[in-house]
Design an enzyme around this catalytic site. Sequence first.
Site, mmCIF file in Angstrom:
data_model
loop_
_atom_site.group_PDB
_atom_site.id
_atom_site.type_symbol
_atom_site.label_atom_id
_atom_site.label_comp_id
_atom_site.label_asym_id
_atom_site.label_seq_id
_atom_site.Cartn_x
_atom_site.Cartn_y
_atom_site.Cartn_z
ATOM 1 N N SER A 134 0.845 -1.198 0.000
ATOM 2 C CA SER A 134 0.000 0.000 0.000
ATOM 3 C C SER A 134 0.874 1.239 0.000
ATOM 4 O O SER A 134 2.094 1.169 0.154
ATOM 5 C CB SER A 134 -0.901 0.011 1.237
ATOM 6 N N GLY B 37 2.095 3.242 -2.100
ATOM 7 C CA GLY B 37 3.204 3.422 -3.026
ATOM 8 C C GLY B 37 4.409 2.542 -2.765
ATOM 9 O O GLY B 37 5.373 2.572 -3.527
ATOM 10 N N GLU C 70 -10.888 5.063 -4.210
ATOM 11 C CA GLU C 70 -9.947 5.865 -4.981
ATOM 12 C C GLU C 70 -10.265 5.740 -6.467
ATOM 13 O O GLU C 70 -10.386 4.630 -6.995
ATOM 14 C CB GLU C 70 -8.522 5.407 -4.719
ATOM 15 N N GLU D 24 -8.628 1.755 -6.428
ATOM 16 C CA GLU D 24 -8.556 0.883 -5.262
ATOM 17 C C GLU D 24 -9.592 1.331 -4.240
ATOM 18 O O GLU D 24 -10.249 2.360 -4.411
ATOM 19 C CB GLU D 24 -7.156 0.919 -4.635
ATOM 20 N N ASP E 280 -6.646 8.648 4.194
ATOM 21 C CA ASP E 280 -5.770 9.788 4.470
ATOM 22 C C ASP E 280 -6.351 11.096 3.946
ATOM 23 O O ASP E 280 -6.364 12.111 4.653
ATOM 24 C CB ASP E 280 -4.404 9.571 3.800
ATOM 25 N N THR E 281 -6.810 11.080 2.698
ATOM 26 C CA THR E 281 -7.321 12.311 2.094
ATOM 27 C C THR E 281 -8.561 12.819 2.813
ATOM 28 O O THR E 281 -8.887 14.004 2.736
ATOM 29 C CB THR E 281 -7.647 12.097 0.609
ATOM 30 N N ARG F 263 4.911 11.475 8.183
ATOM 31 C CA ARG F 263 3.818 12.446 8.334
ATOM 32 C C ARG F 263 3.529 12.606 9.821
ATOM 33 O O ARG F 263 3.157 11.653 10.499
ATOM 34 C CB ARG F 263 2.579 11.942 7.590
#
Length: 417
Positions: A164, A166, A284, A297, A304-305, A387
């Site tokens: 996941s 990336g 997504e 996906e 997150d977004t 993050r």
Amino acid sequence: MTAKNHALGTPLGKHPTRVLFLGSGELGKEVAIELMRLGAWVCAADSYEGAPAQQVAHEYRVLDMANAEQLRALFDEIKPDIIVPEVEAIATSELAAAAERGAQVVPSAEIASICMDRERLRVLAHEELGLPTTPYRFAGSLEELRAGAETVGYPCVVKPIMSSSGHGQSVVRSAEAIDAAWVEAQEGRRAHDEGDVSRVIVEALAPLDYELTVLTVSSSSGIVTCDPIGQRQESGDYRESWQPASFTQDVLAQAQHIARTAVEGLVAKAKASGEHGWGVFGVELFVLTDGSVLFNEVSPRPHDTGMVTMASQRLSEFALHARAILGLPITQGHVALSIPEGSVAASHAIVIQGDGEAEFRNVATALSQPGTDLRIFAKPEVHGHRRMAVALAIGTDEADARAKAENVSESLEIDIA
């Protein structure tokens, strides 16, 4: 499985509703807070001590959640009514066993297993539900990958099926780079140290215009969708998001249809195995230059977004997730925007690079502008880049909101101690 009328309000009493988080990051922290506001008892588990959700939960545990024996022992000790997987590295066989014993897995053990596996998810979305996707092939060896890449054409994207964000992903622009993509898929993916060979998906690189996330909520009252969220990513990781996003009515109709259909398909799988399938799903989507929308996906949890919903909606994705998993109804009215008409909310991820503890200063200046906010995740340390916070803002339009959120981030003084 019938809906259970959970007892709430006595987390330290005789009959608490016991919720166990598997993964205790910043998204889990917000859901844990929402559950505790509703009177549930929360235990937060993760692979390290001091994770964000562990700092607010009633109790916490540290273990290797991919270790079936350790996970089984945790279930036996905690005896959770509800299990909330927040990460991918989990022994899914134990989730299924817990569901069979009567625990409610969120959104279900079957859904968690499907969404962890890009192959199963893509087959369900495209081949069973008929959703539009990029051309793709699966491969279990370098030779199969070479053949698959020739079929879908160059440029293409190679991803391990069990990773996941990336990790292990490559963009391949010619046949000469395919060997390196195979190595990256094996060595760059999550759980790369387990010694197995990962199957991969190779898919055509679509003429992408932009990406959208459609938060979709499955609850005791059915399935509803939030306003689509625009986003900007770097190397597969979220950096900015905004809601509502700008798009045509045709794109909106396509996006809502794909999101709803995907979640309906997953929930049907859950119900077939005797589970609810309740919770928030981050669907997504790719919007291509010709205006068509493709399924990419789906994350079976808050996305997150979707952190932008802490500023844009009265009920954030975290509050919606907490309500849904407790069996409370979520209707279209529950997911409405709460910002003034015509305005836009934005989020800006604050990614820190260094080695040590991150100390935030100058917060007063960063938050001096009206309509801004900040969530510091309080992760114990950063090693490399991580993050560590998110800035939130409401603006008169997308550009204004994004600029305000970025200004919050840039105004902070962050020391690595």
